[in-house]
Design a protein around this motif. Sequence first.
Motif, PDB file in Angstrom:
ATOM      1  N   GLU A 242       0.820  -1.207   0.000  1.00  0.00           N
ATOM      2  CA  GLU A 242       0.000   0.000   0.000  1.00  0.00           C
ATOM      3  C   GLU A 242       0.858   1.263   0.000  1.00  0.00           C
ATOM      4  OE1 GLU A 242      -3.686   1.736  -0.431  1.00  0.00           O
ATOM      5  OE2 GLU A 242      -3.185  -0.400  -0.398  1.00  0.00           O
ATOM      6  N   ASN A 246       0.643   4.109  -3.061  1.00  0.00           N
ATOM      7  CA  ASN A 246       0.323   5.504  -2.778  1.00  0.00           C
ATOM      8  C   ASN A 246       1.435   6.448  -3.205  1.00  0.00           C
ATOM      9  OD1 ASN A 246      -2.191   4.873  -1.664  1.00  0.00           O
ATOM     10  ND2 ASN A 246      -1.366   4.635   0.393  1.00  0.00           N
ATOM     11  N   GLU A 249       1.524   6.491  -7.205  1.00  0.00           N
ATOM     12  CA  GLU A 249       0.369   7.201  -7.749  1.00  0.00           C
ATOM     13  C   GLU A 249       0.644   8.696  -7.692  1.00  0.00           C
ATOM     14  OE1 GLU A 249      -3.417   6.433  -5.969  1.00  0.00           O
ATOM     15  OE2 GLU A 249      -3.291   4.261  -6.291  1.00  0.00           O
ATOM     16  N   LYS A 253       0.715  11.356 -10.878  1.00  0.00           N
ATOM     17  CA  LYS A 253      -0.194  12.504 -10.851  1.00  0.00           C
ATOM     18  C   LYS A 253       0.586  13.822 -10.921  1.00  0.00           C
ATOM     19  CE  LYS A 253      -3.984  10.223  -8.365  1.00  0.00           C
ATOM     20  NZ  LYS A 253      -4.773  10.168  -7.117  1.00  0.00           N
ATOM     21  N   THR A 265      -7.633  13.665 -10.726  1.00  0.00           N
ATOM     22  CA  THR A 265      -8.305  13.537  -9.431  1.00  0.00           C
ATOM     23  C   THR A 265      -9.055  12.222  -9.282  1.00  0.00           C
ATOM     24  OG1 THR A 265     -10.217  14.725 -10.323  1.00  0.00           O
ATOM     25  CG2 THR A 265      -8.540  16.036  -9.186  1.00  0.00           C
ATOM     26  N   ASP A 266      -9.146  11.425 -10.360  1.00  0.00           N
ATOM     27  CA  ASP A 266      -9.860  10.150 -10.274  1.00  0.00           C
ATOM     28  C   ASP A 266      -9.139   9.203  -9.319  1.00  0.00           C
ATOM     29  OD1 ASP A 266     -11.465  11.205 -12.207  1.00  0.00           O
ATOM     30  OD2 ASP A 266     -10.752   9.921 -13.828  1.00  0.00           O
ATOM     31  N   VAL A 267      -9.917   8.376  -8.644  1.00  0.00           N
ATOM     32  CA  VAL A 267      -9.332   7.289  -7.858  1.00  0.00           C
ATOM     33  C   VAL A 267      -8.730   6.293  -8.840  1.00  0.00           C
ATOM     34  CG1 VAL A 267      -9.822   5.379  -6.290  1.00  0.00           C
ATOM     35  CG2 VAL A 267     -10.950   7.599  -5.961  1.00  0.00           C
ATOM     36  N   GLU A 269      -8.100   3.009 -10.225  1.00  0.00           N
ATOM     37  CA  GLU A 269      -8.766   1.717 -10.068  1.00  0.00           C
ATOM     38  C   GLU A 269      -7.746   0.611  -9.822  1.00  0.00           C
ATOM     39  OE1 GLU A 269     -11.707  -1.197 -12.706  1.00  0.00           O
ATOM     40  OE2 GLU A 269     -11.571   0.942 -13.199  1.00  0.00           O
ATOM     41  N   ARG A 270      -8.164  -0.421  -9.077  1.00  0.00           N
ATOM     42  CA  ARG A 270      -7.329  -1.589  -8.846  1.00  0.00           C
ATOM     43  C   ARG A 270      -8.055  -2.828  -9.333  1.00  0.00           C
ATOM     44  NH1 ARG A 270      -4.656  -0.432  -2.845  1.00  0.00           N
ATOM     45  NH2 ARG A 270      -3.996   1.728  -3.307  1.00  0.00           N
TER      46      ARG A 270
END
Length: 615
Positions: A242, A246, A249, A253, A265-267, A269-270
């Motif tokens: 994790e 993080n 990502e 970004k 700003t999108d989450v 996806e996993r």
Amino acid sequence: MYRSNTCGELRITDVNKEVTLAGWVQTVRKFGAITFVDLRDRYGITQLLFSEELNPQLDENPLGREFVLQVKGTVAERSNKNKNIPTGDIELNVTGFTILNKSAVPPFTITDETDGGDDLRMKYRYLDLRRNAVKRNMELRYAVNRSTRNYLHENGFMDIETPFLIKSTPEGARDFVVPSRMNGGQFYALPQSPQTFKQLLMVSGYDRYYQIVKCFRDEDLRADRQPEFTQIDCEMSFVEQEDILNMFEGLVKQIFKDVKNIDYTDVVERMTWEDAMWNYGNDKPDIRYGMKIANLKKPSSVYTNKQDLASLINGADFKVFDDAETVLAIAVPGCSEYTRKQTDELTEWVKRPQIGMKGLVFIKCNADGTYKSSVDKFYSEERLKAIADAANAQKGDLVLILAGAEERTRKATSELRLEMGERLGLRKKDEFKLLWVLDFPLFEYAEDENRWVARHHPFTSPKPSDIGTMINNDPVITNAEKYLEHPYAGIKANAYDMVLNGNEIGGGSIRIYQRELQEKMFSALGMSEEEALHKFGFLLGAFEYGAPPHGGLAFGFDRLCAILGGSESIRDFIAFPKNNSGRDVMLDAPSSIDDKQLDELQIKLDVKNQVKSQN
């Protein structure tokens, strides 16, 4: 100084300023007693005006394309402004000039829409790099590099260089090897990645490492491969999966923001590897659009918890489906009105050697609620509707179905989905969608070699819940045991890939950091204890001195740049790339070396095979 300003710098506010410019002649336009010249450098273009007084000098020393020129003059407002360039409101009234260097006639025009083909431009790459289209690619590459370094520095990472001359440990792609003159008969290898070095740096206590580093793989080339390529290589200590997800990502970004001015700003996806393969047919799905694969007939036991819909297609006396290992379908939105010519063209497309299918079945879900299919004589309209519903088709959709051997059919359906997405304009180059793919199998069984191989690399840790399975079971498969039934087949890797628009841009894992588990991994891959010590004794030894839990990730730097730049090929974003045969046609490399060098290296060539390979 050869210049006081660049060719992209001057504006209307600089009118009446005395300046000196230097650059390359882009164009020369003569109008009677005056001459206009476009002068270009890395920063832009400025129009020059040579008045009647200077024209005799131009007649004596005519300018040609790509001449290197220094000019002095006064900035003036243009009467015919050019809104297409930043300097289009001004021009330079030239008072004096010097030809710094002449140029031969270039082999192609140095403009965005050049007349030079790939081979010609690669031979004269130093000229190709002058073009604005290529320059923009280099600027984007630099921007990604700068953004990456800033982000990692701000998050406590240290840039540490690792060696290029290392030990050959063949496992995966071929190594490039380098003979050692001082150690006759022995060879270095060029690193496929700094994998073991960054793990050793974690053992050394440098808990956040990165490198933007060259890597080398001697493998067949394609659009997204070069024999030498660049990675953003990162490793962290005292982290779990994790933490890695993080952190990186955040990096991507930040690159989006700095380079493309996109606030992503999108989450992110996993998706598990199994779901990716089941729903999209590959482990790097493009999720910018739907069109998921419907599995109408489930193969073997690879996908353990997935529904088998074989009852929809079996028993209709259609041998193509009855005899197939798997049957897969996609619902293409809004294409039910495809003509016979169009469906025939799609059939020929899937029959191409690179796709490898024998044919294609279609179902048209007409707007009036009727169903028309190429297999009408085998299936009632009711059954066609049930198959279409299983494929999540709506009125107006076209269902495309492929059947055959599992691996080939899944790959072909994946390619068909991408092709239809391209034809329908669903794969937009200015739209970006990130995805994490997780829970890969740790092992694959290579039936031709009769052994397990690592899906990622031999330093990837199993999921914590699977470590016991790995430690307590023998990796050997007995003759009576299918590999899918072996406990190792179910072990998941503590690994993750980042996917952008259907391209894997990064991958990594939590690493093995305990000697016992690493030795077990080597044993599972068919290495004897002696072989493991010979190849990786340095790493196994390091694990005995307090190795911390660690993990990391490497991004394909060239590929990331290509996607952000809207290109299919990483070559466009490498200053001096190789061609599809791995050759540098500008340098004419690789090339032979003279006998004296060979003697110093204690190398004797097989002349017969050398001539054969050159032919």
